[in-house]
Write a protein that holds these residues in place. Sequence first.
Motif, PDB file in Angstrom:
ATOM      1  N   ASP A 120       0.854  -1.193   0.000  1.00  0.00           N
ATOM      2  CA  ASP A 120       0.000   0.000   0.000  1.00  0.00           C
ATOM      3  C   ASP A 120       0.885   1.236   0.000  1.00  0.00           C
ATOM      4  N   ALA A 121       0.290   2.346  -0.419  1.00  0.00           N
ATOM      5  CA  ALA A 121       1.049   3.588  -0.569  1.00  0.00           C
ATOM      6  C   ALA A 121       1.549   4.115   0.766  1.00  0.00           C
ATOM      7  N   GLU A 122       0.752   3.956   1.810  1.00  0.00           N
ATOM      8  CA  GLU A 122       1.130   4.493   3.113  1.00  0.00           C
ATOM      9  C   GLU A 122       2.451   3.909   3.592  1.00  0.00           C
ATOM     10  N   SER A 123       2.686   2.644   3.251  1.00  0.00           N
ATOM     11  CA  SER A 123       3.895   1.963   3.721  1.00  0.00           C
ATOM     12  C   SER A 123       5.170   2.443   3.042  1.00  0.00           C
ATOM     13  N   VAL A 124       5.038   3.144   1.913  1.00  0.00           N
ATOM     14  CA  VAL A 124       6.246   3.598   1.205  1.00  0.00           C
ATOM     15  C   VAL A 124       6.354   5.115   1.097  1.00  0.00           C
TER      16      VAL A 124
ATOM     17  N   ALA B  39       0.899  11.671  -2.433  1.00  0.00           N
ATOM     18  CA  ALA B  39       0.709  12.026  -1.028  1.00  0.00           C
ATOM     19  C   ALA B  39       1.845  12.890  -0.505  1.00  0.00           C
ATOM     20  N   GLU B  40       3.049  12.697  -1.029  1.00  0.00           N
ATOM     21  CA  GLU B  40       4.222  13.444  -0.554  1.00  0.00           C
ATOM     22  C   GLU B  40       4.594  14.623  -1.444  1.00  0.00           C
TER      23      GLU B  40
ATOM     24  N   ARG C 115       0.226  -2.749 -11.282  1.00  0.00           N
ATOM     25  CA  ARG C 115      -0.271  -2.821  -9.894  1.00  0.00           C
ATOM     26  C   ARG C 115       0.695  -2.161  -8.917  1.00  0.00           C
ATOM     27  N   LEU C 116       1.969  -2.489  -9.003  1.00  0.00           N
ATOM     28  CA  LEU C 116       2.936  -1.914  -8.075  1.00  0.00           C
ATOM     29  C   LEU C 116       3.178  -0.436  -8.350  1.00  0.00           C
ATOM     30  N   THR C 117       3.100  -0.051  -9.620  1.00  0.00           N
ATOM     31  CA  THR C 117       3.299   1.359  -9.951  1.00  0.00           C
ATOM     32  C   THR C 117       2.168   2.218  -9.400  1.00  0.00           C
ATOM     33  N   ARG C 118       0.963   1.677  -9.293  1.00  0.00           N
ATOM     34  CA  ARG C 118      -0.129   2.433  -8.661  1.00  0.00           C
ATOM     35  C   ARG C 118       0.236   2.814  -7.231  1.00  0.00           C
ATOM     36  N   THR C 119       0.882   1.907  -6.522  1.00  0.00           N
ATOM     37  CA  THR C 119       1.318   2.195  -5.161  1.00  0.00           C
ATOM     38  C   THR C 119       2.344   3.316  -5.152  1.00  0.00           C
ATOM     39  N   VAL C 120       3.289   3.255  -6.075  1.00  0.00           N
ATOM     40  CA  VAL C 120       4.318   4.299  -6.171  1.00  0.00           C
ATOM     41  C   VAL C 120       3.681   5.654  -6.474  1.00  0.00           C
ATOM     42  N   LEU C 121       2.774   5.683  -7.430  1.00  0.00           N
ATOM     43  CA  LEU C 121       2.118   6.935  -7.801  1.00  0.00           C
ATOM     44  C   LEU C 121       1.347   7.527  -6.625  1.00  0.00           C
TER      45      LEU C 121
ATOM     46  N   VAL D  75       9.763   7.952  -0.366  1.00  0.00           N
ATOM     47  CA  VAL D  75       9.786   8.959  -1.437  1.00  0.00           C
ATOM     48  C   VAL D  75       9.770  10.393  -0.898  1.00  0.00           C
ATOM     49  N   ALA D  76       9.445  10.560   0.354  1.00  0.00           N
ATOM     50  CA  ALA D  76       9.306  11.909   0.917  1.00  0.00           C
ATOM     51  C   ALA D  76      10.595  12.707   0.778  1.00  0.00           C
ATOM     52  N   GLY D  77      10.484  13.902   0.208  1.00  0.00           N
ATOM     53  CA  GLY D  77      11.629  14.797   0.099  1.00  0.00           C
ATOM     54  C   GLY D  77      12.640  14.433  -0.960  1.00  0.00           C
ATOM     55  N   ARG D  78      12.350  13.433  -1.781  1.00  0.00           N
ATOM     56  CA  ARG D  78      13.320  13.023  -2.803  1.00  0.00           C
ATOM     57  C   ARG D  78      13.205  13.911  -4.033  1.00  0.00           C
ATOM     58  N   ASP D  79      14.313  14.023  -4.763  1.00  0.00           N
ATOM     59  CA  ASP D  79      14.324  14.822  -5.988  1.00  0.00           C
ATOM     60  C   ASP D  79      13.693  14.075  -7.158  1.00  0.00           C
ATOM     61  N   ALA D  80      13.812  12.763  -7.144  1.00  0.00           N
ATOM     62  CA  ALA D  80      13.257  11.965  -8.244  1.00  0.00           C
ATOM     63  C   ALA D  80      13.087  10.529  -7.794  1.00  0.00           C
ATOM     64  N   VAL D  81      12.162   9.858  -8.456  1.00  0.00           N
ATOM     65  CA  VAL D  81      11.910   8.431  -8.239  1.00  0.00           C
ATOM     66  C   VAL D  81      12.164   7.712  -9.560  1.00  0.00           C
TER      67      VAL D  81
END
Length: 210
Positions: A53-57, A95-96, A84-90, A61-67
């Motif tokens: 889930d997105a909350e767990s990651v 959120a951040e 499916r996994l990219t939806r979590t990343v997005l 990603v918080a404060g990063r310049d790029a993913v």
Amino acid sequence: MNLTVFGATGGIGQEIVRQALGAGHRVTAVVRDPARLAVGGDGVEVFRSDLGDAESVRAAVAGRDAVLSGLGARSRKDAGVAARLTRTVLAAMEAEGVRRLLLVSAGPVGPAPKGEGAVDRAARGLVSALLKDVYADLRQLEAEVARSATEWTVVRPPRLQDKPLTGTYRTVLGGFPPRGRFIARADVAHAMLRMTDDPATVKQGVGVAY
């Protein structure tokens, strides 16, 4: 830069981590199994997650310049995992408030090269048929990324090879290099890192090949 790499234990992902560290970037490597990450050093933080889930990651990603993401199916039986996994990343990026995103897709998912010959056209058709479900997954990934608020770039390589980095390859914005049949995973990683701060590649699919 401060970068986050998803799929960091995959062939392209590990190359992204290795080359980013070599260039002096700080890297957060998101992995399911830290034991599979063969790259280490002072500049890397290992973040363990199955991307459930997105909350767990969000913290990854918080404060990063790029993913940068090398997420994708390892075989036909894994088709569906990329979208499916990219939806979590997005969702975590949204959120951040993190905007820059670079992902790996595949050459046959994008437009055919200009002036494509009969041999290459037949080969493309055969590969697309064999990997139909995998490419359907990647098309879904690309569609969802295109609808997102991110400043995305989708990198589309042809057949991948485990060969050393050359740093010499062709790229085509919105298309694909003619007669581009192979590329090393190391050079895909190199291209992605080069594109990270290139505004010309934002909201573009980029074909990359030798």
